[in-house]
Design an enzyme around this catalytic site. Structure first.
Site, PDB file in Angstrom:
ATOM      1  N   HIS B 133     -97.892  65.866 -70.833  1.00  0.00           N
ATOM      2  CA  HIS B 133     -98.956  65.827 -71.854  1.00  0.00           C
ATOM      3  C   HIS B 133    -100.254  66.426 -71.309  1.00  0.00           C
ATOM      4  O   HIS B 133    -100.901  67.236 -71.977  1.00  0.00           O
ATOM      5  CB  HIS B 133     -99.195  64.396 -72.319  1.00  0.00           C
ATOM      6  CG  HIS B 133    -100.393  64.237 -73.207  1.00  0.00           C
ATOM      7  ND1 HIS B 133    -100.453  64.765 -74.486  1.00  0.00           N
ATOM      8  CD2 HIS B 133    -101.596  63.652 -72.998  1.00  0.00           C
ATOM      9  CE1 HIS B 133    -101.631  64.490 -75.024  1.00  0.00           C
ATOM     10  NE2 HIS B 133    -102.349  63.827 -74.135  1.00  0.00           N
ATOM     11  N   GLN B 240    -112.342  66.046 -81.976  1.00  0.00           N
ATOM     12  CA  GLN B 240    -112.272  65.814 -80.533  1.00  0.00           C
ATOM     13  C   GLN B 240    -112.645  67.064 -79.719  1.00  0.00           C
ATOM     14  O   GLN B 240    -113.436  66.975 -78.770  1.00  0.00           O
ATOM     15  CB  GLN B 240    -110.837  65.378 -80.187  1.00  0.00           C
ATOM     16  CG  GLN B 240    -110.608  65.038 -78.722  1.00  0.00           C
ATOM     17  CD  GLN B 240    -109.119  64.777 -78.430  1.00  0.00           C
ATOM     18  OE1 GLN B 240    -108.303  64.653 -79.338  1.00  0.00           O
ATOM     19  NE2 GLN B 240    -108.795  64.671 -77.156  1.00  0.00           N
TER      20      GLN B 240
END
EC number: 3.7.1.2
Lengths: 417, 417
Positions: B133, B240
């Site tokens: 990730h 974000q």
């Protein structure tokens, strides 16, 4: 206004203030409190004596509590009434002025009182709203040519901090240990922080619980802000600069923050409102505001070495903030993030343009390049073991003074590793 | 072990599980609970019937509560005894097996029960501990050539999240609005998020309060971890990526996270321990550990469009974690940061090497470049309004199954702006 309680003309706790806190009285009894001059008043007992009988919505004695949360949650119409009632009771010639029995029970000299955390803090957010501080840190940590990142003037940058490690003034802080990797080191190593720093900040406390999905629009933000305190956001610069990419500050910050024990209400600070700096580029609609949203609050930082005196090392002002509290709160909730009573929202380090107004050692010494000379002949690049940092904050105008007292704490040596 | 309660062989809630949660029974009564098969058991009433009488330290009925915090705080010696006692009581031929009156009062069918938040969460931290990730996000958000930042293999990177906005499975989440600035736009603009995403995570809950300055060394970390849940860390990628420099994620994350309602204890997960990945370079001493600290937990994500069926869009596994829970907790507290009972520490998105095991839409569609095809013919780059995301997690070995059930919630349209 003149009170029957005598106090010095330079007291932060004048009749114009009436702050709220939580105190241990005589080492045995805890209750919500206010302060005038050097007298701390037990509000729970004052309530028992019936002095708040006429205030609607204050039937329960919310001052019989270990935190102010229940009181704060009553909301401004009630908390303002209470503050004004206390102010009235403290005036010369009031009913209380001549009620010796009540005063004997409720009034305490400062030395009989220990202050506790004023609120339980469900959530804590730290902003980054001083343009000079953001510029300085950008120059020191990143690229001097592009110190301010592209988003900075469009939104009040902030991050979630650690609520559990916020403690009151007087609780000393242990120097943290952790991973550091100076630019000259090939690999990170484990060490006590070698660059321990303070950050001069102010925080505000919220008085309402919102639902997830609800937002607080700009025009409702002032009603949601109960009051303010001084906030020392201790920072370990070497831990921080190694760990903070890409998700922000973590162990470099969460080993402790100290707050001043008295929450000064926004109503007490109202006379000290001042113009906000021009924001250019223009901000998006949800961040637009009208009127004076900044506050003229003098700030000072003192460093006291173990065997020395207090040295004034920074003199700043809260009015230097580029982003104001209302903008911070409107931004924080614009996406539906819910707030809770007692949440603390801190300003970020407050630095002015004058290098003597920088709000951290990082900036004052330019990361150690220009050490500060102390009155005992020592020098400081960062904070050393057993140094005490004290921050003061107060407003003054037309002979009226309203202040926060101080937040003070000492750095204890790191644990053995 | 065979229970007198019948359940399907593929139930997550076998006799080997015995998880803990908080339930509303018959829409009127709230208490701590456990579950076997499709039966939810009211532990407060079971306590009243005297079934826990022989357990030392459980004199008070801590199950008469709106959260598990008081129970969890009792610590492992007691909470493990309770779990084993419940397991024993649920076996064929136990005293409870034939106690019809107690079963009538304490046992509820699933459809008579609504699950609540299992714990009050004083603090929430999100780690970033899956190497795949972190690599994927580094490639998408920053520099493909240097996707993993220099600190990543030296410490479990983490940040403080928002505790207030963690809600239980079944609470739907409103699409957030906020500032976004796509690379093609000259200026940021105000909009509902156009890149709404889930993050497949697991979280763990801590069972102790530490003092500020205290740390939890590696060898004490397991004792401090009560159990785990599935954690959906909803993320608005466009909000974000504009806001997150330099202080980390903020409004892109804090509009809501959903957790599964049952906390599965570490003891129930013990049979599913598995080898940890080799960490190279070697970690610093305070992060070194012995034994199997990873867990083989199957993870699945389903996307259900408004008028469609569940589509399996990711199949991952918790064992892919580069940094384990013990390392996360040892790191978090190494600097003296205090923890509190009920704190949640989430893993960060759990992605494996196989692109079908990526734990977010960001990675699965490579930020929209490769949309996912759904069974109803639609495509998805990110999560659309009225899509429901469901995450499942379970371990299985030698015919024994222990699972978490699911966390599910729907994305509601953004408020009007």
């Amino acid at each position: 206004m003149k009170s029957f309680v005598d106090y010095s003309h330079d007291s932060d706790f004048s009749i114009h203030n009436i702050p709220f806190g939580v105190a241990v009285f005589n080492k045995e009894y805890i209750a919500c409190a206010t302060r005038i001059g050097d007298i701390v008043i037990d509000l729970a007992s004052l309530h028992d004596f019936g002095y708040f009988e006429n205030i609607k919505g204050l039937d329960e004695n919310v001052f019989e509590a270990y935190t102010l949360n229940e009181f704060i949650e009553l909301g401004k119409p009630i908390t303002n009434d209470v503050r004004l009632k206390i102010q009235e009771l403290l005036l010369e010639g009031s009913a209380l002025a001549n009620d010796e029995k009540t005063k004997e029970v409720c009034f305490f000299d400062l030395d009989k009182v220990q202050m506790m955390m004023p609120v339980h803090v469900p959530n804590y957010t730290d902003f980054y709203s001083s343009i000079q501080h953001a510029t300085n840190v950008g120059m020191l940590f990143r690229d001097p040519a592009n110190a301010l990142l592209p988003n900075w003037k469009h939104l009040p940058v902030g991050y979630h901090g650690r609520a559990s490690s916020i403690v009151v003034s007087g609780v000393d802080i242990q120097r943290p240990v952790g991973q550091i990797k100076p630019p000259t080191a090939e690999k990170p190593f484990f060490s006590p922080s070698l660059q321990l720093d303070f950050e001069l900040e102010m925080g505000f406390v919220v008085n309402k619980n919102t639902e997830l999905g609800e937002h607080i629009p700009m025009e409702e933000t002032e009603d949601a802000i109960f009051g303010m305190m001084i906030f020392n956001d201790w920072s370990a610069r070497d831990i921080q600069s190694w760990e903070y990419v890409p998700l922000g500050p973590f162990l470099g910050k969460n080993f402790g923050s100290n707050i001043s024990p008295w929450i000064v209400t926004m109503e007490a600070l109202n006379p000290f409102r001042t113009e906000s700096p021009k924001q250019d580029p223009e901000v998006l609609d949800y961040l637009k505001f009208e009127g004076d949203k900044n506050y003229d609050i003098n700030l000072e930082v003192y460093l006291k070495p173990e065997n020395g005196k207090d040295n004034l090392i920074s003199a700043s002002n809260y009015k230097f903030m580029y982003w104001n509290m209302c903008q911070q709160l409107a931004h924080h909730t614009v996406n539906g993030c819910n707030v809770e009573v007692g949440d603390i929202y801190a300003s970020g380090t407050i630095s002015g343009e004058d290098p003597k107004s920088y709000g951290s050692m990082l900036e004052l010494t330019w990361r150690g390049q220009n050490p500060i000379k102390l009155s005992n002949g020592e020098e400081r690049k960062f904070v050393e073991d057993n140094d005490t940092i004290t921050m003061k904050a107060w407003s003054e105008k037309d002979g009226i003074r309203v202040g926060f007292g101080e937040v003070t704490s000492k750095i204890l040596p790191a644990r053995k590793i």
